[in-house]
Scaffold this active site. Structure first.
Site, mmCIF file in Angstrom:
data_model
loop_
_atom_site.group_PDB
_atom_site.id
_atom_site.type_symbol
_atom_site.label_atom_id
_atom_site.label_comp_id
_atom_site.label_asym_id
_atom_site.label_seq_id
_atom_site.Cartn_x
_atom_site.Cartn_y
_atom_site.Cartn_z
ATOM 1 N N LYS A 47 -20.620 45.144 -49.627
ATOM 2 C CA LYS A 47 -20.515 46.459 -50.283
ATOM 3 C C LYS A 47 -19.147 46.726 -50.911
ATOM 4 O O LYS A 47 -19.042 47.506 -51.841
ATOM 5 C CB LYS A 47 -20.836 47.572 -49.275
ATOM 6 N N ASP A 83 -25.849 56.152 -50.448
ATOM 7 C CA ASP A 83 -25.929 56.601 -49.045
ATOM 8 C C ASP A 83 -25.613 58.095 -48.931
ATOM 9 O O ASP A 83 -26.239 58.805 -48.138
ATOM 10 C CB ASP A 83 -24.929 55.827 -48.168
#
Ligand code: NAP
Length: 270
Positions: A47, A83
């Site tokens: 990420k 997210d």
């Protein structure tokens, strides 16, 4: 869940998992461009390491310092982090809470805690209180999210029982963003007596879907939100970025719930 939503949108696409070794990140992203892949999700441990190879990063992903969604716009790779959206949308839909009216206690200091702190700040939370076993990580999140959202009040407290009790007493929403709850016998991320009937308790852990924290919170009269809704909604947001369409979030959540139920059934455990 992605393939169910893709089919429902009538797209001639397929979503597949491709394991990539860390040393191959740059080549994998060149492959996305070369093959004309419309978009990818990237997960642990990629990420952060994908960021130098992207052409553009959206402001929320920059504040979080992590990208989980990449859109290939005619060869230009743009990074996003969905997210924060998944968390905020789940709180609003399932918790029926309005961020400007609440203080959010986030326990944890990893990537998910970052996304949650940024999501709450972006939605205008009254205050975000961060507590993590390793305090320095919470301090760093407070610094980064505070720089991106200067209007949000952010406080860091010790992850000790007395500090957690005090912080919970000043919060409406308690979020577990640690990995505690994934394994049987894990301790609770906050002492049980922190939780009052007027709290909403959110557990980001989704496997198992009904954690000890959620069970304890319900037993104490609090409302609870499990992690599957966040997972479904962050995925739906990724698909909407790639397609420009509005995926069916309820369908994605029902696919996840069905899979989670199948995986936790006694037959699946044999
Ligand atoms: P991570 O970066 O590895 O962070 C784990 C966090 O848990 C750290 O803050 C760590 O504290 C804390 N922790 C671990 N063991 C602990 C213990 N014994 N006592 C106290 N704190 C402890 O993981 P992540 O990527 O942020 O993910 C966290 C969790 O979120 C995952 O385990 C997963 O269940 C969940 N998740 C949910 C979604 C969703 O969409 N719902 C998506 C992804 C992940 P230290 O910093 O002190 O080590």
């Amino acid at each position: 869940m992605q393939n169910a939503a893709i089919r429902a949108l009538g797209l001639d696409w397929i979503y597949v998992a491709l394991p990539v070794a860390p040393r191959n990140i740059e080549a994998a992203l060149a492959g996305v461009r070369a093959l004309g892949i419309v978009g990818i999700n990237c997960t642990i441990p990629h990420k952060e390491s994908v960021i130098p190879f992207l052409d553009e990063i959206d402001p929320t992903a920059r504040a979080i310092g992590a990208v989980n969604t990449i859109h290939n716009k005619a060869g230009r790779l743009v990074g996003y982090n969905t997210d924060a959206y998944g968390f905020a949308a789940s709180v609003m839909a399932e918790g029926e809470l309005l961020f400007p009216e609440i203080t959010v206690l986030v326990v944890g200091g990893g990537g998910v805690a970052r996304g949650i702190a940024a999501g709450a700040a972006a939605e205008g939370a009254k205050k975000v209180i961060l507590a993590n076993r390793t305090r320095a990580k919470a301090e760093q999140i407070a610094k980064d999210v505070g720089a991106a959202f200067p209007d949000c009040r952010i406080e860091v407290v010790q992850a000790s029982p007395p500090s957690l009790r005090n912080a919970a007493g000043r919060s409406e929403l308690i979020v577990n963003a640690t990995s505690l709850g994934m394994r049987e016998g894990d301790e609770l991320p906050v002492p049980a007596d922190c939780i009052e009937a007027d709290h909403v308790v959110f557990d980001t852990v989704y496997a198992p879907p009904d954690t000890s924290l959620l069970q304890t919170a319900r037993a104490r009269g609090a409302r609870t939100i499990g992690g599957l809704g966040m997972l479904a909604r962050q995925g739906a947001k990724s698909l909407s970025i790639w397609s420009g369409l509005q995926p069916d979030e309820d369908l994605m959540l029902s696919v996840l719930r069905k899979t989670a139920a199948e995986r936790s059934s006694p037959a699946a455990k044999k």
